[in-house]
Motif scaffolding. Structure first.
Motif, PDB file in Angstrom:
ATOM      1  N   GLN A  37       0.830  -1.201   0.000  1.00  0.00           N
ATOM      2  CA  GLN A  37       0.000   0.000   0.000  1.00  0.00           C
ATOM      3  C   GLN A  37       0.869   1.257   0.000  1.00  0.00           C
ATOM      4  OE1 GLN A  37      -2.688  -0.269   3.340  1.00  0.00           O
ATOM      5  NE2 GLN A  37      -3.905  -1.920   2.423  1.00  0.00           N
ATOM      6  N   ALA A  38       1.934   1.242   0.792  1.00  0.00           N
ATOM      7  CA  ALA A  38       2.838   2.390   0.832  1.00  0.00           C
ATOM      8  C   ALA A  38       3.527   2.574  -0.514  1.00  0.00           C
ATOM      9  CB  ALA A  38       3.873   2.201   1.937  1.00  0.00           C
ATOM     10  N   GLU A  40       2.417   1.814  -3.444  1.00  0.00           N
ATOM     11  CA  GLU A  40       1.486   2.370  -4.424  1.00  0.00           C
ATOM     12  C   GLU A  40       1.271   3.867  -4.199  1.00  0.00           C
ATOM     13  OE1 GLU A  40       0.669   0.976  -7.142  1.00  0.00           O
ATOM     14  OE2 GLU A  40       1.714  -0.852  -6.528  1.00  0.00           O
ATOM     15  N   LYS A  41       1.357   4.309  -2.943  1.00  0.00           N
ATOM     16  CA  LYS A  41       1.304   5.746  -2.676  1.00  0.00           C
ATOM     17  C   LYS A  41       2.565   6.432  -3.207  1.00  0.00           C
ATOM     18  CE  LYS A  41      -1.665   5.361   1.404  1.00  0.00           C
ATOM     19  NZ  LYS A  41      -1.746   5.494   2.893  1.00  0.00           N
ATOM     20  N   GLN A  44       2.179   7.019  -6.869  1.00  0.00           N
ATOM     21  CA  GLN A  44       1.373   8.198  -7.201  1.00  0.00           C
ATOM     22  C   GLN A  44       2.219   9.461  -7.219  1.00  0.00           C
ATOM     23  OE1 GLN A  44      -2.059   8.353  -4.581  1.00  0.00           O
ATOM     24  NE2 GLN A  44      -2.526   6.196  -4.925  1.00  0.00           N
ATOM     25  N   ASP A 204       4.425  14.541  -1.030  1.00  0.00           N
ATOM     26  CA  ASP A 204       3.694  13.279  -0.916  1.00  0.00           C
ATOM     27  C   ASP A 204       4.644  12.131  -0.562  1.00  0.00           C
ATOM     28  OD1 ASP A 204       1.347  14.558  -1.518  1.00  0.00           O
ATOM     29  OD2 ASP A 204       1.275  13.904  -3.611  1.00  0.00           O
ATOM     30  N   VAL A 208       4.547   9.627   2.896  1.00  0.00           N
ATOM     31  CA  VAL A 208       4.534   8.157   2.920  1.00  0.00           C
ATOM     32  C   VAL A 208       5.591   7.640   3.886  1.00  0.00           C
ATOM     33  CG1 VAL A 208       4.936   6.061   1.591  1.00  0.00           C
ATOM     34  CG2 VAL A 208       3.617   7.934   0.578  1.00  0.00           C
TER      35      VAL A 208
END
Length: 276
Positions: A37-38, A40-41, A44, A204, A208
């Motif tokens: 999940q991290a 994929e952030k 982004q 961003d 993360v």
């Protein structure tokens, strides 16, 4: 692996780990849902993250091979991360089978995986130690048993310093390490940069990693990264190039223009020699 599986003792799978995030980006399996999940952030904020990771990996492989060709036979790979294809010892020992490689990382899962991978590989060892505590690396019994500090050593800090805050003084830490290595030793370092990146993307990325086991990320400017090599003699990264830091993909590239991708421009790197 998934979070339904039991984590090894001492491994926290509720917080993302930079080593496991990097493993996921490179296509490995030693990661958990929190890491994916991290990652994929991160994607982004950094759409070219896979290209960036492999450009950095290419720098590691080319630089350690070059160092072995110069006669270096001892390597300390700090912040080594989880084992993946063509590790430091693979690249080095293809040139110098007698070379010794010590891996160190502050994440205990790295040592767990590495010990299994390295159990039949002579001249290798892995310890759990933190870059921010030089004694934990350099005075560890495994280190003292493997590394002869009267002979040149290559210190590898590949994508490590951008997890160290200014308050923890990565420049001073590097100086402490290099002060304890003899002339003729080398520093090979790469680090993520804030240059040329959208401010929002950098913010961003920081968000993360602020929630990861590293406690934060600190992308720096070219000048700040170049200053890690103060007092050392930087090696020209490829034929005809000036002796200065370059983008990840350019170091040792046969065609630097072709190697200069968008992903490669997320970080700077260099190899430098400690003078007499």
């Amino acid at each position: 692996m998934g979070e339904t599986e039991q984590a090894p003792p001492g491994v926290d799978i509720t917080v993302p780990s930079p080593a496991r995030i990097y493993d996921y980006i490179l296509g490995g399996t030693a990661n958990y849902e929190v890491d994916r999940q991290a990652a994929e952030k991160v994607r982004q904020a950094m759409p070219d993250m896979v290209d960036t990771a492999w450009a950095n990996r290419g720098f590691l492989q080319r630089s350690v091979r070059w160092l072995a060709e110069q006669g270096v036979r001892q390597f300390i790979d700090v912040g080594a991360g989880l084992p993946t294809g063509n590790n430091t010892h693979d690249a080095v020992q293809a040139v110098a089978p007698d070379a010794r490689i010590l891996y160190a990382d502050f994440d205990p899962i790295v040592e767990m995986h590495a010990k299994e991978l390295l159990k039949d590989v002579p001249g290798t060892a892995c310890i759990t130690a933190d870059f921010r505590d030089p004694d934990s690396v350099l005075e560890h019994p495994e280190t003292r048993a493997m590394i002869d500090f009267t002979e040149p050593v290559a210190l590898l800090l590949v994508t490590v310093t951008h997890f160290v805050s200014d308050e923890d003084d990565p420049w001073g830490l590097i100086q402490q390490y290099m002060d304890r290595l003899v002339p003729g030793s080398y520093l090979a370092l790469s680090a993520v940069t804030s240059d040329r990146q959208m401010e929002g993307a950098v913010d961003d990325l920081k968000k993360v990693f602020a929630k990861s086991s590293s406690g934060g990320a600190y992308p720096r400017s070219r000048a700040e990264i170049a200053s890690f090599f103060t007092g050392l003699d930087i090696v020209p990264p490829y034929k005809g190039a000036p002796a200065e830091v370059c983008y990840f993909g350019e170091w040792g590239a046969e065609d630097p223009v072709a190697a200069d991708s968008e992903g490669s421009r997320w970080g700077y790197c260099a190899v430098a020699r400690k003078p007499a």
